[in-house]
Scaffold this active site. Structure first.
Site, PDB file in Angstrom:
ATOM      1  N   CYS A  49      -3.407  -1.741   5.390  1.00 11.26           N
ATOM      2  CA  CYS A  49      -2.645  -0.503   5.521  1.00 11.26           C
ATOM      3  C   CYS A  49      -2.412   0.096   4.134  1.00 11.26           C
ATOM      4  CB  CYS A  49      -1.323  -0.771   6.235  1.00 11.26           C
ATOM      5  SG  CYS A  49      -0.164  -1.761   5.256  1.00 11.26           S
TER       6      CYS A  49
ATOM      7  N   CYS B  36      -0.520  -2.240   1.959  1.00 12.95           N
ATOM      8  CA  CYS B  36      -1.394  -3.344   1.531  1.00 12.95           C
ATOM      9  C   CYS B  36      -2.223  -2.922   0.320  1.00 12.95           C
ATOM     10  CB  CYS B  36      -2.339  -3.750   2.658  1.00 12.95           C
ATOM     11  SG  CYS B  36      -1.558  -4.454   4.114  1.00 12.95           S
TER      12      CYS B  36
ATOM     13  N   ARG C  31      -2.104  -4.335  -3.402  1.00  8.50           N
ATOM     14  CA  ARG C  31      -3.346  -4.774  -4.038  1.00  8.50           C
ATOM     15  C   ARG C  31      -3.465  -4.171  -5.440  1.00  8.50           C
ATOM     16  NH1 ARG C  31      -8.642  -4.308  -0.318  1.00  8.50           N
ATOM     17  NH2 ARG C  31      -7.380  -5.744   0.913  1.00  8.50           N
TER      18      ARG C  31
ATOM     19  N   CYS D 262       5.162   4.155   6.511  1.00  8.37           N
ATOM     20  CA  CYS D 262       4.317   4.463   5.360  1.00  8.37           C
ATOM     21  C   CYS D 262       3.402   5.647   5.669  1.00  8.37           C
ATOM     22  CB  CYS D 262       3.499   3.238   4.972  1.00  8.37           C
ATOM     23  SG  CYS D 262       2.275   2.743   6.180  1.00  8.37           S
TER      24      CYS D 262
ATOM     25  N   CYS E  92       1.046  -0.040   8.807  1.00  2.00           N
ATOM     26  CA  CYS E  92       1.996  -0.770   7.952  1.00  2.00           C
ATOM     27  C   CYS E  92       3.049  -1.551   8.740  1.00  2.00           C
ATOM     28  CB  CYS E  92       2.720   0.192   7.019  1.00  2.00           C
ATOM     29  SG  CYS E  92       1.651   0.964   5.802  1.00  2.00           S
TER      30      CYS E  92
END
Length: 173
Positions: A41, A44, A48, A108, A134
């Site tokens: 998502c 994520c 990252r 999100c 998300c």
């Protein structure tokens, strides 16, 4: 304890170990995405990117940790990236909590939003493009979701960063 952290902050081995840990986290993310087929998502992807910031910061320090400039650039970047990652992970957990208990609240974005000078999703869409939700919990380990694990990981990394920074003011100069 501070003397210990001061000493190891000036040699390459611990910095390379931290690089390996961060790379392991990034490889886990890619494993979840490409092997387990879990769509990342927006949060994520941002988490990252925080890991990528950690990687770059630690890489800078690992070149010459005995040099104060390289070490401090790494330490500052490490702190900023892990703090930002922790903030993102906590926010991500809140989205999952709201969905889990049926609360109507914020969620999100649908698409990632990178600055025009660094459109990571255009440069490397296989790593930085999001198409997951998300608020959905798609993976659990020991009854914790992926963002909950990231809260733990970023917290631990940030605590070590604070200890290493404090150690810079302690010990032999």
């Amino acid at each position: 304890m501070l003397a210990f952290f001061n000493g190891i902050s000036k040699i390459q081995g611990p910095w390379f170990l931290l690089l390996l840990i961060i790379m392991g986290c990034e490889f886990c993310a890619l494993y979840f995405q490409y092997v387990m087929k879990l769509a990342p998502c927006v949060m994520c992807i941002y988490e990252r990117v925080a890991m990528l910031g950690l990687f770059v910061s630690v890489l800078i320090a690992s070149f010459m940790p005995q040099n104060g400039l390289f070490r401090w650039l790494g330490l500052i970047g490490w702190g900023l990236s892990s703090g930002w990652g922790l903030k993102l992970a906590v926010e991500h957990v809140s989205y999952q909590f709201q969905d889990l208990y049926g609360f109507l609240g914020t969620t999100c974005d649908i698409f990632v939003s990178f600055p025009s000078w660094a459109p990571l999703n255009k440069w490397a869409p296989w790593i930085f493009e999001a198409n997951g939700n998300c608020s959905k919990i798609v993976w659990n380990f020991l009854d914790l979701s992926m963002p909950q694990w990231l809260v733990i990981i970023f917290t631990e990394i940030l605590i070590v960063n604070v200890l290493v920074i404090l150690s810079q003011f302690y010990g032999k100069h």
